[in-house]
Design a protein around this motif. Structure first.
Motif, short mmCIF file in Angstrom:
data_model
loop_
_atom_site.label_atom_id
_atom_site.label_comp_id
_atom_site.label_asym_id
_atom_site.label_seq_id
_atom_site.Cartn_x
_atom_site.Cartn_y
_atom_site.Cartn_z
N GLU A 1 -22.98 37.31 -0.49
CA GLU A 1 -24.40 37.07 -0.78
C GLU A 1 -24.55 36.10 -1.96
OE1 GLU A 1 -26.83 40.47 -1.24
OE2 GLU A 1 -26.24 41.39 0.66
N GLU A 2 -23.74 36.31 -3.00
CA GLU A 2 -23.78 35.39 -4.15
C GLU A 2 -23.36 33.99 -3.71
OE1 GLU A 2 -22.00 36.38 -7.88
OE2 GLU A 2 -22.27 38.54 -7.55
N ALA A 3 -22.31 33.93 -2.91
CA ALA A 3 -21.82 32.63 -2.46
C ALA A 3 -22.91 31.88 -1.70
CB ALA A 3 -20.58 32.81 -1.58
N ILE A 4 -23.59 32.58 -0.78
CA ILE A 4 -24.65 31.94 0.00
C ILE A 4 -25.76 31.45 -0.91
CG2 ILE A 4 -26.47 32.38 1.70
CD1 ILE A 4 -24.45 34.35 3.05
N ASP A 5 -26.09 32.26 -1.92
CA ASP A 5 -27.15 31.88 -2.86
C ASP A 5 -26.77 30.61 -3.62
OD1 ASP A 5 -29.63 32.37 -4.34
OD2 ASP A 5 -28.30 32.79 -6.03
N TYR A 6 -25.52 30.54 -4.11
CA TYR A 6 -25.07 29.35 -4.84
C TYR A 6 -25.05 28.12 -3.92
CZ TYR A 6 -23.52 32.55 -8.52
OH TYR A 6 -23.46 33.51 -9.51
N PHE A 7 -24.56 28.32 -2.70
CA PHE A 7 -24.49 27.19 -1.76
C PHE A 7 -25.89 26.66 -1.42
CE2 PHE A 7 -20.19 28.87 -0.13
CZ PHE A 7 -19.49 27.93 -0.86
N LYS A 8 -26.84 27.57 -1.23
CA LYS A 8 -28.20 27.13 -0.89
C LYS A 8 -28.86 26.41 -2.06
CE LYS A 8 -29.35 30.33 2.85
NZ LYS A 8 -30.27 31.39 3.33
N LYS A 9 -28.60 26.89 -3.27
CA LYS A 9 -29.13 26.19 -4.44
C LYS A 9 -28.53 24.79 -4.55
CE LYS A 9 -30.25 30.23 -7.30
NZ LYS A 9 -29.87 31.04 -8.49
N TYR A 10 -27.25 24.70 -4.22
CA TYR A 10 -26.59 23.39 -4.23
C TYR A 10 -27.27 22.45 -3.23
CZ TYR A 10 -23.01 19.82 -3.41
OH TYR A 10 -22.36 18.63 -3.27
N LEU A 11 -27.53 22.95 -2.02
CA LEU A 11 -28.19 22.11 -1.01
C LEU A 11 -29.60 21.73 -1.44
CD1 LEU A 11 -27.08 23.87 2.31
CD2 LEU A 11 -26.17 21.78 1.31
N GLY A 12 -30.25 22.61 -2.21
CA GLY A 12 -31.58 22.30 -2.71
C GLY A 12 -31.59 21.11 -3.65
N HIS A 13 -30.49 20.90 -4.34
CA HIS A 13 -30.40 19.77 -5.27
C HIS A 13 -29.86 18.50 -4.60
CE1 HIS A 13 -31.45 21.83 -9.00
NE2 HIS A 13 -30.70 22.85 -8.62
N TYR A 14 -28.94 18.65 -3.65
CA TYR A 14 -28.23 17.48 -3.12
C TYR A 14 -28.49 17.21 -1.64
CZ TYR A 14 -25.67 17.60 -7.50
OH TYR A 14 -25.33 17.58 -8.84
N GLY A 15 -29.23 18.07 -0.96
CA GLY A 15 -29.49 17.83 0.45
C GLY A 15 -28.32 18.29 1.31
N THR A 16 -28.35 17.88 2.57
CA THR A 16 -27.39 18.35 3.55
C THR A 16 -25.96 17.96 3.18
OG1 THR A 16 -29.05 18.15 5.28
CG2 THR A 16 -26.76 18.31 5.99
N ASN A 17 -25.05 18.93 3.32
CA ASN A 17 -23.63 18.72 3.08
C ASN A 17 -22.87 19.55 4.10
OD1 ASN A 17 -20.94 19.63 1.88
ND2 ASN A 17 -21.51 18.02 0.43
N LEU A 18 -22.10 18.91 4.97
CA LEU A 18 -21.43 19.62 6.06
C LEU A 18 -20.48 20.70 5.55
CD1 LEU A 18 -20.60 16.79 8.64
CD2 LEU A 18 -22.41 18.50 8.73
N GLU A 19 -19.72 20.37 4.52
CA GLU A 19 -18.76 21.34 4.00
C GLU A 19 -19.48 22.60 3.52
OE1 GLU A 19 -15.34 21.75 0.48
OE2 GLU A 19 -16.57 19.94 0.63
#
Length: 688
Positions: free
Chosen positions: A624-642
């Protein structure tokens, strides 16, 4: 606001030698599109250099070939300030003249005739002598040229054309291969008897007789044998276009065409450069380099002169893997008074960076944003290890040094308390001093105490001067700086050889360098712009070295330096990210997460660490934490396949198959060529 573009051509001293470039598969000239085939095989066939031709045949497509053609003419333009390219206009004027007048009466196009070729290469002669409609001499035409010594040709010479046996096109005449006998209609003597033929022609046309033995007015011809100097002249005429241009730009365009922007592609300029690897007291090696572009173009806005230079440096291992790279933007600004002081001087950009042990390729690209010009160099680097055996660095020759106080920063070509001002062309005047600097970092105590240095100067192949010094007379271990007066060195080319003798009186190390003494009493020295680097004990140096080890897969040393950088400056996000990456690589996930979490508390300019936090949480099964961090990352940088795929893995691992499918299907919409993700999607759908 008034804006003016100004270009200063700077004083040049030497030409740097560039390494050979690797050839791509070449297109055959006959397979080129028609307009490029015509350009190569007709329009520039006599003036293009072999290197330019080879590069052109390796280019692909209209864009690359058009850029090359633009660069081809630009590097022949005698005055880049004007809108017209005078060389190009004159060249096509010569082709037009040749086609109109020099092919008349023959089936051969004018540009293909011998007269057409010479006219296109040399231009119109000063005057012409014609021997046509003669009863004793085959049709012969003599063209006289003058004032071409700058191309390696005699100041005055003739070019002779004749119709062999009185018919066909005019052919180029050779005093040695043809001789006066080929010009005479009624010569029946020995074809090898130049004297008889000369005397016969002399009775008919005395001036032509002299020209038949030598194409050089004033050369002695009384031996009655053809002039060898004339044969050399004829071969040098074909070389004239190659001597009129420096064609290194061609291989640079080929090398950088996919890297630099279109507007830079045709604007390569040459440079002088110097690269030295020196160790500081801590044993860390620093690469010192300078680059002096052959010209510096600047803008004038109101009363300020300015430009912006961009540096891109890349260090690669011998397999081509990038170990370190850097980019810098350097604004340069002058006032009018300052500009007047430096505009006749070369401009020297100097920089420095640390580098770990290994064998590398160093590529540097320098761009001028005002003029859209670029220059570059490539060098092989060998960086010794901290505990290496005694090795001698290359000699640095300099006309000037300065004693300066130590600072916390490293400055290019500053060693200890001495600032060295090297000359990349190694050109000196008799009024200069010659300073020679080198290092032997691993020198043993025995050699230091009992060894000696021998400095031998050679003028040509002859020894000119020899001096010796005891190694123990130098105060700093492994560092050697010697001064020589050049007062009694006559202008010439020299070689200095430095021999290191062991305590057993054997030569154990040798280095040499070439230099020249100019006829000029004063040589303009450059205006220097230096970039500073942190010292060996600075956290940024630790971070750079750690990153270089990391990129080579040397993880123990990478962790050592990256941990040092983070420990010295724990509030630096950049250092925390660097340390976090190596900890994740070494599967120390708890430690990585611990050093990255504090940066969540304050707004950041860089949010790459969110991806690292996501990775650590995923590895720790904290999905759950990992998903939260990853989604916040996408919020700043947009789509990232990895990151999208990582979110899918986290959902799948936590049992949420629908969300996993959603993430992976979105990833496949962006890039459908992900076989592993396709299989995962198919597997999940099969379970439904």
């Amino acid at each position: 606001m008034k804006r003016k573009f100004i270009c200063f051509a700077l004083v040049l001293f030497s030409i740097s030698v560039l390494p050979a470039f690797s050839s791509k598969e070449k297109t055959s000239a006959k397979d080129l599109p028609e307009r490029y085939k015509k350009w190569l095989e007709q329009e520039v066939v006599y003036i293009i250099t072999p290197k330019e031709r080879e590069v052109f045949l390796q280019l692909e497509g209209t864009r690359e070939r058009d850029l090359f053609i633009e660069a081809f003419w630009k590097h022949r333009d005698p005055d880049s300030i004007t809108f017209e390219n005078e060389f190009k206009e004159e060249h096509y004027r010569r082709i037009s003249y040749a086609n109109k007048w020099l092919g008349r009466g023959t089936p051969t196009a004018g540009w293909k005739t011998q007269m057409g070729r010479i006219h296109i290469i040399l231009g119109a002669p000063k005057f012409i002598e014609r021997y046509e409609n003669e009863t004793e001499v085959y049709p012969t035409v003599v063209w006289f040229y003058q004032g071409m010594s700058k191309y390696g040709l005699p100041d005055a010479f003739n070019v002779v054309f004749f119709k062999e046996y009185g018919s066909g096109d005019y052919e180029l005449y050779s005093p040695l291969k043809d001789g006066p006998q080929k010009l005479l209609i009624h010569y029946f003597g020995d074809p090898r008897d130049y004297l008889s033929a000369f005397n016969q022609l002399k009775n008919i046309r005395p001036q032509l007789a002299q020209t038949s033995l030598t194409l050089l007015p004033g050369e002695s011809w009384h031996t009655m044998t053809p002039s060898m100097a004339s044969e050399i002249l004829m071969s040098n005429i074909d070389m004239k276009p190659q001597k009129a241009v420096k064609d290194d730009y061609a291989e640079k365009l080929l090398k950088y065409k996919d890297i630099i922007e279109v507007e830079y592609s045709a604007n390569y300029i040459d440079n002088n450069n110097l690269v030295s690897v020196l160790q500081d007291k801590s044993g860390i090696s620093f690469v010192h380099y300078l680059i002096e572009p052959y010209k510096l173009s600047i803008n004038l806005v109101e009363d300020k002169y300015y430009t912006t230079l961009e540096i891109s440096g890349k260090i690669s291992d011998l397999k081509g893997k990038i170990i370190y790279q850097f980019n810098k933007s350097i604004p340069i600004q002058f006032g009018e008074e300052e500009l007047n002081k430096i505009k006749t001087k070369p401009f020297s950009l100097q920089d420095i960076f640390p580098l770990v042990e290994g064998n590398y390729k160093f590529n540097l690209l320098l761009k001028n944003r005002v003029s859209k010009e670029f220059t570059s160099f490539e060098r092989d680097l060998i960086i010794p290890s901290f505990q290496s055996s005694a090795e001698m660095t290359r000699l640095i020759l300099a006309p000037h040094i300065k004693n300066v106080s130590s600072t916390t920063s490293h400055k290019p070509f500053k060693v200890g308390d001495v600032q060295i001002y090297p000359s990349p062309g190694n050109e000196f005047s008799v009024r200069d001093k010659l300073f020679i600097f080198f290092q032997i970092p691993g020198i043993s105590e025995e050699v230091r105490e009992n060894g000696r240095l021998q400095f031998i100067f050679y003028k040509g192949d002859q020894e000119f001067r020899r001096e010796e010094r005891e190694i123990k007379s130098y105060p700093q271990k492994g560092q050697f700086l010697e001064e020589f007066s050049l007062e009694h060195f006559p202008p010439d080319f020299y070689r200095v050889e430095v021999n290191v003798f062991s305590n057993e009186n054997k030569i154990i190390l040798i280095e040499q360098a070439y230099f020249s003494i100019s006829l000029s009493e004063l040589i303009p020295r450059p205006f220097i712009y230096s970039e500073l680097a942190p010292s060996s004990g600075d956290s940024l140096t630790d971070y750079i070295l750690g990153g270089q080890y990391f990129n080579q897969g040397i993880y123990e040393k990478a962790e050592y330096f990256l941990e040092k950088a983070h420990r010295k400056k724990p509030d630096s996000l950049k250092f925390a990210e660097g340390y976090g990456r190596i900890l994740i690589t070494k599967e120390k996930f708890e430690e990585a997460k611990k050093i990255l979490l504090p940066f969540l508390e304050n707004p950041q300019k860089d949010y790459q660490f969110l991806k690292l936090l996501g990775q650590t949480s995923q590895k720790l099964s904290q999905y759950e934490e990992a998903i939260d961090y990853f989604k916040k990352y996408l919020g700043h940088y947009g789509t990232n396949l990895e990151v999208l795929n990582a979110i899918g893995y986290c959902y799948a691992s936590s049992g949420n198959k629908e969300k996993a499918l959603e993430a992976w299907e979105k990833s496949l919409e962006i890039n459908p060529n992900q076989e592993k993700i396709k299989k995962l999607v198919a597997s999940l759908k099969g379970e439904k």
